[in-house]
Design a protein around this motif. Structure first.
Motif, PDB file in Angstrom:
ATOM      1  N   PRO A 134       0.806  -1.226   0.000  1.00 28.29           N
ATOM      2  CA  PRO A 134       0.000   0.000   0.000  1.00 28.29           C
ATOM      3  C   PRO A 134       0.836   1.271   0.000  1.00 28.29           C
ATOM      4  CG  PRO A 134      -0.116  -1.102   2.129  1.00 28.29           C
ATOM      5  CD  PRO A 134       0.584  -2.040   1.195  1.00 28.29           C
ATOM      6  N   VAL A 135       2.046   1.229   0.562  1.00 26.82           N
ATOM      7  CA  VAL A 135       2.891   2.427   0.562  1.00 26.82           C
ATOM      8  C   VAL A 135       3.251   2.817  -0.865  1.00 26.82           C
ATOM      9  CG1 VAL A 135       5.079   3.406   1.342  1.00 26.82           C
ATOM     10  CG2 VAL A 135       3.802   1.861   2.840  1.00 26.82           C
ATOM     11  N   LYS A 136       3.667   1.851  -1.659  1.00 23.51           N
ATOM     12  CA  LYS A 136       4.027   2.128  -3.049  1.00 23.51           C
ATOM     13  C   LYS A 136       2.824   2.641  -3.835  1.00 23.51           C
ATOM     14  CE  LYS A 136       5.781  -0.156  -7.219  1.00 23.51           C
ATOM     15  NZ  LYS A 136       6.264  -1.456  -7.786  1.00 23.51           N
ATOM     16  N   LEU A 137       1.672   2.000  -3.654  1.00 32.36           N
ATOM     17  CA  LEU A 137       0.473   2.427  -4.377  1.00 32.36           C
ATOM     18  C   LEU A 137       0.056   3.835  -3.962  1.00 32.36           C
ATOM     19  CD1 LEU A 137      -1.778   1.779  -6.360  1.00 32.36           C
ATOM     20  CD2 LEU A 137      -3.041   0.690  -4.496  1.00 32.36           C
ATOM     21  N   ALA A 138       0.137   4.148  -2.658  1.00 35.01           N
ATOM     22  CA  ALA A 138      -0.228   5.484  -2.196  1.00 35.01           C
ATOM     23  C   ALA A 138       0.716   6.539  -2.753  1.00 35.01           C
ATOM     24  CB  ALA A 138      -0.225   5.525  -0.668  1.00 35.01           C
ATOM     25  N   LEU A 139       2.009   6.229  -2.827  1.00 37.60           N
ATOM     26  CA  LEU A 139       2.959   7.189  -3.406  1.00 37.60           C
ATOM     27  C   LEU A 139       2.701   7.391  -4.895  1.00 37.60           C
ATOM     28  CD1 LEU A 139       6.261   6.150  -1.584  1.00 37.60           C
ATOM     29  CD2 LEU A 139       4.850   8.184  -1.166  1.00 37.60           C
ATOM     30  N   GLN A 140       2.381   6.311  -5.599  1.00 36.66           N
ATOM     31  CA  GLN A 140       2.037   6.452  -7.012  1.00 36.66           C
ATOM     32  C   GLN A 140       0.781   7.315  -7.181  1.00 36.66           C
ATOM     33  OE1 GLN A 140       1.661   2.573  -8.792  1.00 36.66           O
ATOM     34  NE2 GLN A 140       3.869   2.327  -9.062  1.00 36.66           N
ATOM     35  N   MET A 141      -0.209   7.097  -6.335  1.00 38.20           N
ATOM     36  CA  MET A 141      -1.415   7.914  -6.407  1.00 38.20           C
ATOM     37  C   MET A 141      -1.114   9.372  -6.062  1.00 38.20           C
ATOM     38  SD  MET A 141      -4.229   5.295  -4.749  1.00 38.20           S
ATOM     39  CE  MET A 141      -5.524   6.528  -4.787  1.00 38.20           C
ATOM     40  N   THR A 142      -0.134   9.594  -5.177  1.00 41.98           N
ATOM     41  CA  THR A 142       0.267  10.965  -4.862  1.00 41.98           C
ATOM     42  C   THR A 142       0.811  11.674  -6.088  1.00 41.98           C
ATOM     43  OG1 THR A 142       0.817  10.288  -2.600  1.00 41.98           O
ATOM     44  CG2 THR A 142       1.740  12.361  -3.376  1.00 41.98           C
ATOM     45  N   VAL A 143       1.686  10.984  -6.821  1.00 41.43           N
ATOM     46  CA  VAL A 143       2.237  11.568  -8.048  1.00 41.43           C
ATOM     47  C   VAL A 143       1.115  11.813  -9.057  1.00 41.43           C
ATOM     48  CG1 VAL A 143       3.821  11.207  -9.970  1.00 41.43           C
ATOM     49  CG2 VAL A 143       4.484  10.512  -7.659  1.00 41.43           C
ATOM     50  N   GLY A 144       0.211  10.836  -9.194  1.00 42.67           N
ATOM     51  CA  GLY A 144      -0.912  11.015 -10.112  1.00 42.67           C
ATOM     52  C   GLY A 144      -1.800  12.175  -9.725  1.00 42.67           C
TER      53      GLY A 144
END
Length: 726
Positions: free
Chosen positions: A450-460
Motif C-alpha cells: 500500500p505504501v508504493k500504491l499510495a505514493l504512485q497515487m500521490t504523483v498522479g
C-alpha cells in the motif's frame, strides 16, 4: 534459375497484395495485435466513452456535480463485462449503505463536527477492515460503503440541512456512472468473462496434464515442482474470483456456477494427490528403495501415456471423455495388477511392502480424483452433469483477525489524524483532504504494497492538479459546447486510463483520472476558481502522503510478525483436518489453505527465503492434511476395529493430537513425539490387520489405514520438511 524463381515469387506476392490479399505475416501481426495491445486500446476507448457519456447525461439532467458520475466510471470500469456488472452490483449496495450511514451520522451529531468526524472515522475503519476480511468484489461493496459516507457527509458537515438533498443527488450521480459503465461494457465490443473462463480452463488443464506427465515420468526437479504448485495457488484463487463475476453476465454460466465451483475443488484435490505422489517417489529414491521403484515403474509409465494430450492447444469434452474411458479402464484393473506385483515382494523383499502399498494407494487415489475431475470437465458441454448430483461446494476464504484489526487501526489513524488537523486549523480545503484520505485508505487496503500504491497515487494526484489548473485557466474559457469539451478531455482521460491499465503504473493512472475528475472536471455551471483548485489539489496530495506514511508506520502489512501470524494460520489448517467434522472437510481444508497461501504470496517477496519457507509449509500442510482426512475417513468406516484391539482408536487419536501440536508449535521435540505416535499406531493397525487377514474387505480397510500412517511417517522423516527449521 534461382534468381528468376525469386523474381517470380516476389511478383506473385505483389499481385496478391494488389488483389486485396495481404501477406500472411501481416495477417498474423494483426491477429496478435488484436489479442494483446488491441485489447488495451479497446478498454481505453470504452472507458473514456463511458466517462464522457456519464458526464453528458449528468449535465443534461442538471445534476449538481456531474464530475461524480465521471469519477464513478473510472473507479468502476474493468476489461470484462462480468467484472463491471459485478462491481456495479456491489457499488449500488455499497452506495446505498454509505448514504444511510451519512444520513444516520448527520442525524445523530447535527451541528457537532467533532463527534460527526469521529463517527465517520470509525465507520471508515470498520468498512475498510471488513473489505479486507471479505475480499474479491465484496471488498468493493464495503469500500464503497465507507468512502461514500465520507463523500456525501463531509462537504455538508457544517451544513446539516443540506445533507439529505446532497445524499440523494450523489446517489443519482453515482447511479448514472454505474449505468453508463455497464451499458458501454456490455454493448460495445463486449469481452465476456465466460469466454475467458473457458480459455483459462483449457489452458490450466493442458498445463497440468503436461506437468503430471513429467511427474509420472520422474522428470521434475524439486525446485520446479515447488514453483509450479505455488503458481497453482494463484490460478485456483483467480479462477474462483472469475467464476463469481462471470455469473453476472451470462445466464448459462450462472446455471453452471456450482459445477464450476465443484470443478475447481476437484482440481485442487487432483493437484494435492499429484504432489503427494511426487513426494513419495522422491523419498523412495532418496531411501534407495529400488525394488519399489522398479515394481511400480510400469504403472506410472502407463498412466503417463493415458494423460498425454495430443493437441497442445485445445482440450474439449470429446478429449475429456476419451481420457476418462482410459483412466476408468486403468482404475478397474489396477488393484488386481498391484496384488500380482506385490506377491514376489512378500517373499523376497518384505521390508519394501509398506512403501509399495503406500505407492499403490496414492496412485489409486490420484486416478480416482482425476476421473472425478475429468468427468466434471467433460460434462461442462453436455446436459447431464454428475456434479449436480453431488453435495454443493463452497469456497472458504480465511483472513487473520490481526490483519483485520491492523487494517482498522491504520485506516482510523490516517482518517482521524487528517480530520483532527482539519477541525483544529479550520483549513478551508480540509474536507477535501479527508475525502482524499478516505479514498486512498480504501483503494490501497487490498494492495500487497500500500505504501508504493499510495505514493504512485500521490504523483498522479499532483499531475492531476497541474493538468486541472491548466485546463481551468486556459482551456475552459476558450471552448464552447459539449463536443469541444469532449475533444479537449479525451487526451487527458485516455492518458490516465492507459497508465491505469498497466500493472506497474496503475497507481499513477488511478490517481490522475480519479482526482482530475474530482478537482477539475466541469460542472453544469463552471466556476473559475484556480486558487480553490490549487488548494484542493494540495489537500489531496497531502492526504495521499499521509496515507503512505500511515501505511508505512501504523501496522504495515509486511511486518514479519504479521506475516508470521498468517503462516501460523496456514499451519493450523492441520488442526482443522484433525478435528473438523468430516462432512465437506476436504473442501474447507483445501480452499482455506490455498486462500491463506495466496495472501502470503501477495505479501512476501517472490523467491525470498521467507516465501520459500511459507511455500514448503503449504505443501507439507496439504500433504499431511489430506493424509489425515483420509485416515479419519477410513477409520470412521472401520468402526469394527475398536473391538479388535483396545488401543486401536486411542492410538489414532494420539496421532491426530500430536500432529496438530507439531504444526502449531513446530520443533524437533514435537516432531519426534509425532513420529513416535505414528509408529505406535502403525504397530496397532498391523496387529489388527493380522487379526482380520482372512476377511478381504476388512483386510483392505486396515491396509488403507496403514498406508495413510506410513505416508504421514515418510512426510515427518523428510529431510526437506520445515518442521525443525528456525
Amino acid at each position: 534459375m534461382k534468381r528468376q524463381h525469386a523474381i517470380k515469387q516476389v511478383s506473385s506476392d505483389a499481385v496478391g497484395w494488389h488483389a486485396g490479399v495481404p501477406p500472411r505475416a501481416i495477417v498474423d501481426a494483426a491477429t496478435e495485435w488484436t489479442t494483446t495491445d488491441g485489447l488495451v486500446w479497446l478498454h481505453l476507448f470504452k472507458t473514456v466513452t463511458a466517462a464522457l457519456l456519464a458526464l453528458g447525461i449528468a449535465m443534461l439532467l442538471e445534476l449538481q456535480q456531474p464530475r461524480t458520475a465521471m469519477t464513478t466510471v473510472f473507479v468502476l470500469m474493468q476489461p470484462f463485462s462480468g467484472m463491471v456488472l459485478a462491481k456495479s452490483f456491489y457499488r449500488i449496495v455499497g452506495t446505498f449503505v454509505g448514504m444511510l450511514a451519512a444520513l444516520s451520522l448527520g442525524a445523530l451529531f447535527a451541528q457537532q463536527p467533532e463527534l460527526y468526524m469521529v463517527g465517520i472515522t470509525v465507520w471508515m475503519g470498520v468498512c475498510v477492515a471488513a473489505a479486507v476480511r471479505y475480499r474479491h468484489f465484496r471488498w468493493y461493496g464495503f469500500v464503497l460503503a465507507g468512502y461514500t459516507a465520507a463523500l456525501i457527509g463531509i462537504p455538508t458537515v457544517t451544513e446539516p440541512n443540506g445533507l439529505f438533498l446532497a445524499a440523494l443527488t450523489r446517489a443519482a450521480e453515482v447511479a448514472i456512472g454505474i449505468v453508463c459503465s455497464a451499458a458501454v461494457s456490455a454493448l460495445i465490443v463486449p469481452r465476456r468473462s465466460s469466454l475467458a473462463l473457458q480459455n483459462a480452463l483449457q489452458s490450466r488443464h493442458l498445463n497440468f496434464s503436461a506437468f503430471a506427465v513429467k511427474v509420472l515420468d520422474g522428470a521434475v526437479e524439486r525446485g520446479a515442482s515447488e514453483r509450479y504448485f505455488a503458481d497453482l495457488v494463484d490460478e485456483v484463487v483467480g479462477f474462483e474470483a472469475t467464476r463469481a463475476f462471470a455469473a453476472f453476465e451470462d445466464p448459462g454460466m450462472r446455471s453452471r456456477s456450482q459445477v464450476l465451483a465443484r470443478l475447481n475443488h476437484e482440481f485442487m484435490d487432483v493437484c494435492a494427490r499429484l504432489h503427494a505422489l511426487h513426494q513419495l517417489r522422491k523419498r523412495l529414491r532418496g531411501n534407495g528403495s529400488i525394488q519399489v521403484e522398479q515394481a511400480t515403474a510400469s504403472y506410472f509409465r502407463e498412466l503417463s501415456q493415458l494423460l498425454t494430450t495430443h493437441n497442445e492447444r485445445r482440450f474439449d469434452s470429446s478429449d475429456a471423455a476419451r481420457v476418462a474411458i482410459g483412466l476408468k479402464t486403468f482404475q478397474s484393473t489396477l488393484p488386481a495388477r498391484m496384488r500380482a506385483t506385490r506377491r514376489p515382494l512378500e517373499s523376497g523383499e518384505p521390508r519394501c511392502l509398506p512403501d509399495f502399498d503406500t505407492a499403490g494407494e496414492l496412485l489409486y487415489r490420484f486416478v480416482v480424483e482425476f476421473i472425478r475431475y475429468i468427468d466434471t470437465y467433460a460434462s461442462l458441454e453436455t446436459n447431464h452433469n454428475p456434479a449436480r448430483e453431488r453435495p454443493a461446494v463452497r469456497y472458504v476464504s480465511r483472513t487473520n483477525a490481526f490483519v483485520v484489526a491492523c487494517t482498522f487501526a491504520r485506516t482510523a489513524a490516517v482518517v482521524g489524524a487528517v480530520s483532527a488537523f482539519w477541525i483544529a486549523t479550520n483549513w478551508p480545503s480540509g474536507g477535501m483532504a479527508v475525502i482524499g484520505a478516505a479514498l486512498a485508505c480504501a483503494l490501497t487496503s487490498a494492495a500487497p504494497n500500500p505504501v508504493k500504491l499510495a505514493l504512485q497515487m500521490t504523483v498522479g494526484a499532483a499531475c492531476a492538479t497541474v493538468a486541472g489548473y491548466l485546463v481551468t485557466c486556459y482551456v475552459y474559457p476558450v471552448i464552447d459546447g459539449f463536443p469541444l469539451l469532449c475533444a479537449m478531455l479525451v487526451p487527458l482521460l485516455a492518458a490516465g486510463t492507459w497508465f491505469a491499465s498497466r500493472a506497474k503504473t496503475a497507481g499513477y493512472g488511478v490517481g490522475f483520472t480519479v482526482f482530475f475528475c474530482l478537482l477539475a472536471a466541469p460542472d453544469n455551471v463552471v466556476v473559475y476558481a484556480p486558487a480553490l483548485l490549487i488548494n484542493n489539489g494540495i489537500a489531496i496530495v497531502v492526504s495521499m502522503l499521509a496515507t503512505a506514511v500511515g501505511a508505512a508506520i501504523v501496522f504495515p502489512v509486511q511486518m514479519p510478525w504479521l506475516t508470521a501470524r498468517i503462516e501460523g494460520d496456514l499451519r493450523s489448517q492441520i488442526t482443522l483436518a484433525c478435528t473438523g467434522p468430516l462432512t465437506g472437510l476436504a473442501q474447507r481444508f483445501q480452499s482455506s489453505t490455498h486462500d491463506l497461501m495466496h495472501q502470503l504470496r501477495m505479501l512476501l517477496p517472490k523467491r525470498s527465503r521467507r516465501h520459500r519457507r511459507a511455500l514448503r509449509w503449504m505443501l507439507v500442510t496439504l500433504e499431511v492434511g489430506h493424509a489425515v482426512i483420509d485416515l479419519r475417513s477410513e477409520a470412521d468406516r472401520a468402526t469394527y476395529a475398536r473391538y479388535l484391539h483396545a488401543r486401536w482408536q486411542p492410538s489414532l487419536d494420539r496421532v491426530t493430537r500430536d500432529l496438530a501440536e507439531l504444526f502449531e508449535r513446530p520443533d524437533k521435540a514435537h516432531a519426534d513425539k509425532a513420529q513416535i505416535s505414528v509408529r505406535a499406531a502403525m504397530r496397532v493397525v498391523q496387529q489388527s490387520l493380522e487379526a482380520v487377514h482372512t476377511n478381504r474387505d476388512r483386510r483392505h480397510d486396515q491396509q488403507r489405514i496403514l498406508s495413510c500412517l506410513h505416508f504421514i511417517r515418510t512426510a515427518l522423516l523428510d529431510k526437506d520438511a520445515p518442521f525443525d527449521a528456525r
